[in-house]
Scaffold this motif. Structure first.
Motif, short mmCIF file in Angstrom:
data_model
loop_
_atom_site.label_atom_id
_atom_site.label_comp_id
_atom_site.label_asym_id
_atom_site.label_seq_id
_atom_site.Cartn_x
_atom_site.Cartn_y
_atom_site.Cartn_z
N LEU A 186 -8.15 7.39 5.98
CA LEU A 186 -7.74 8.73 5.57
C LEU A 186 -8.75 9.33 4.59
O LEU A 186 -9.07 10.51 4.67
N ALA A 187 -9.27 8.51 3.68
CA ALA A 187 -10.28 9.00 2.72
C ALA A 187 -11.56 9.40 3.47
O ALA A 187 -12.17 10.42 3.16
N HIS A 188 -11.96 8.59 4.46
CA HIS A 188 -13.15 8.91 5.26
C HIS A 188 -12.96 10.23 6.01
O HIS A 188 -13.86 11.07 6.04
N LEU A 189 -11.80 10.42 6.61
CA LEU A 189 -11.51 11.67 7.32
C LEU A 189 -11.56 12.85 6.37
O LEU A 189 -12.10 13.91 6.70
N GLU A 202 -13.29 13.10 3.57
CA GLU A 202 -14.68 13.33 3.16
C GLU A 202 -15.47 14.11 4.21
O GLU A 202 -16.37 14.86 3.88
N HIS A 203 -15.14 13.91 5.48
CA HIS A 203 -15.92 14.49 6.56
C HIS A 203 -15.23 15.64 7.28
O HIS A 203 -15.66 16.06 8.35
N VAL A 204 -14.19 16.18 6.68
CA VAL A 204 -13.41 17.24 7.33
C VAL A 204 -14.24 18.49 7.61
O VAL A 204 -14.01 19.20 8.58
N ASP A 205 -15.25 18.76 6.80
CA ASP A 205 -16.06 19.97 6.96
C ASP A 205 -17.39 19.71 7.69
O ASP A 205 -18.20 20.62 7.82
N ASP A 206 -17.59 18.50 8.18
CA ASP A 206 -18.83 18.19 8.90
C ASP A 206 -18.91 19.03 10.17
O ASP A 206 -17.92 19.25 10.85
N GLU A 207 -20.11 19.50 10.46
CA GLU A 207 -20.33 20.27 11.68
C GLU A 207 -20.90 19.33 12.74
O GLU A 207 -21.84 18.58 12.46
N MET A 218 0.86 -1.17 0.00
CA MET A 218 0.00 0.00 0.00
C MET A 218 0.90 1.23 0.00
O MET A 218 1.79 1.37 0.82
N SER A 219 0.66 2.11 -0.92
CA SER A 219 1.44 3.35 -0.96
C SER A 219 0.56 4.50 -0.51
O SER A 219 -0.54 4.69 -1.01
N ALA A 220 1.04 5.22 0.47
CA ALA A 220 0.26 6.33 1.01
C ALA A 220 0.63 7.62 0.30
O ALA A 220 1.79 7.82 -0.07
N PRO A 221 -0.32 8.51 0.07
CA PRO A 221 0.01 9.80 -0.53
C PRO A 221 0.85 10.61 0.44
O PRO A 221 0.85 10.37 1.64
N VAL A 222 1.54 11.58 -0.08
CA VAL A 222 2.36 12.44 0.76
C VAL A 222 1.44 13.29 1.64
O VAL A 222 0.46 13.87 1.16
N LEU A 223 1.74 13.33 2.93
CA LEU A 223 0.92 14.07 3.87
C LEU A 223 1.60 15.35 4.30
O LEU A 223 2.83 15.41 4.39
N SER A 224 0.81 16.35 4.59
CA SER A 224 1.35 17.59 5.15
C SER A 224 1.81 17.30 6.58
O SER A 224 1.40 16.29 7.18
N PRO A 225 2.64 18.16 7.17
CA PRO A 225 3.05 17.93 8.55
C PRO A 225 1.87 17.82 9.52
O PRO A 225 1.88 16.99 10.43
N ALA A 226 0.83 18.64 9.31
CA ALA A 226 -0.34 18.58 10.18
C ALA A 226 -1.08 17.25 10.00
O ALA A 226 -1.51 16.63 10.98
N GLU A 227 -1.22 16.80 8.76
CA GLU A 227 -1.88 15.51 8.50
C GLU A 227 -1.06 14.37 9.10
O GLU A 227 -1.61 13.44 9.67
N HIS A 228 0.24 14.44 8.96
CA HIS A 228 1.12 13.40 9.49
C HIS A 228 0.98 13.32 11.02
O HIS A 228 0.93 12.22 11.59
N ALA A 229 0.87 14.48 11.68
CA ALA A 229 0.70 14.51 13.13
C ALA A 229 -0.62 13.84 13.52
O ALA A 229 -0.67 13.09 14.51
N GLU A 230 -1.69 14.08 12.74
CA GLU A 230 -2.98 13.46 13.02
C GLU A 230 -2.91 11.95 12.81
O GLU A 230 -3.46 11.18 13.59
N VAL A 231 -2.22 11.53 11.77
CA VAL A 231 -2.08 10.09 11.51
C VAL A 231 -1.36 9.43 12.67
O VAL A 231 -1.77 8.39 13.17
N ASN A 232 -0.29 10.05 13.14
CA ASN A 232 0.44 9.48 14.28
C ASN A 232 -0.40 9.51 15.55
O ASN A 232 -0.37 8.58 16.34
N ARG A 233 -1.16 10.58 15.73
CA ARG A 233 -1.98 10.72 16.94
C ARG A 233 -3.06 9.65 17.01
O ARG A 233 -3.31 9.07 18.05
N PHE A 234 -3.73 9.40 15.89
CA PHE A 234 -4.84 8.45 15.89
C PHE A 234 -4.44 7.07 15.38
O PHE A 234 -5.23 6.15 15.42
N GLY A 235 -3.23 6.92 14.88
CA GLY A 235 -2.80 5.64 14.38
C GLY A 235 -3.50 5.25 13.09
O GLY A 235 -3.64 4.08 12.77
N ALA A 236 -3.98 6.23 12.34
CA ALA A 236 -4.74 5.97 11.12
C ALA A 236 -3.79 5.93 9.93
O ALA A 236 -3.43 6.96 9.39
N HIS A 237 -3.37 4.74 9.56
CA HIS A 237 -2.46 4.60 8.43
C HIS A 237 -3.15 3.93 7.24
O HIS A 237 -2.53 3.70 6.22
#
Length: 98
Positions: free
Chosen positions: A25-28, A30-35, A1-20
């Motif tokens: 990542l696609a689900h997150l 899609e829902h980034v603007d959900d209130e 599995m090849s992951a797309p390049v992440l921004s530093p902020a995205e990488h921190a979130e991936v490490n924080r939640f363990g979402a690799h």
């Protein structure tokens, strides 16, 4: 599995939640603007405040402005389950706008 390049902020979130996983990542993405919705039963407004336990400092839920005011005036006794603190709701929880 090849992951797309992440921004530093995205990488921190991936490490924080363990979402690799690409699906996670696609689900997150899609829902980034959900209130968030108010978590009070029968209320469907958008949450604008976070409830914080005065005893342990942990989050106790998300509420709208109207429910925040009602909770701030509530004399009902309640327990914050994570820390087992028991008090009147108005003394147990502090509402903080976000």
């Amino acid at each position: 599995m090849s992951a797309p390049v992440l921004s530093p902020a995205e990488h921190a979130e991936v490490n924080r939640f363990g979402a690799h996983d690409e699906e996670i990542l696609a689900h997150l993405e899609e829902h980034v603007d959900d209130e968030p919705e108010c978590q009070v039963a029968r209320c469907e407004d958008t949450a604008t405040h976070v409830l914080v336990c005065e005893y342990c400092g942990k989050q106790a839920g998300l509420v709208c402005g109207t429910c925040s005011k009602r909770i701030g005036n509530s004399l009902t006794r309640a327990e914050h389950t994570p820390c087992h603190a028991v008090d009147m709701v108005c003394l147990l929880l502090r509402s903080v706008p976000f």
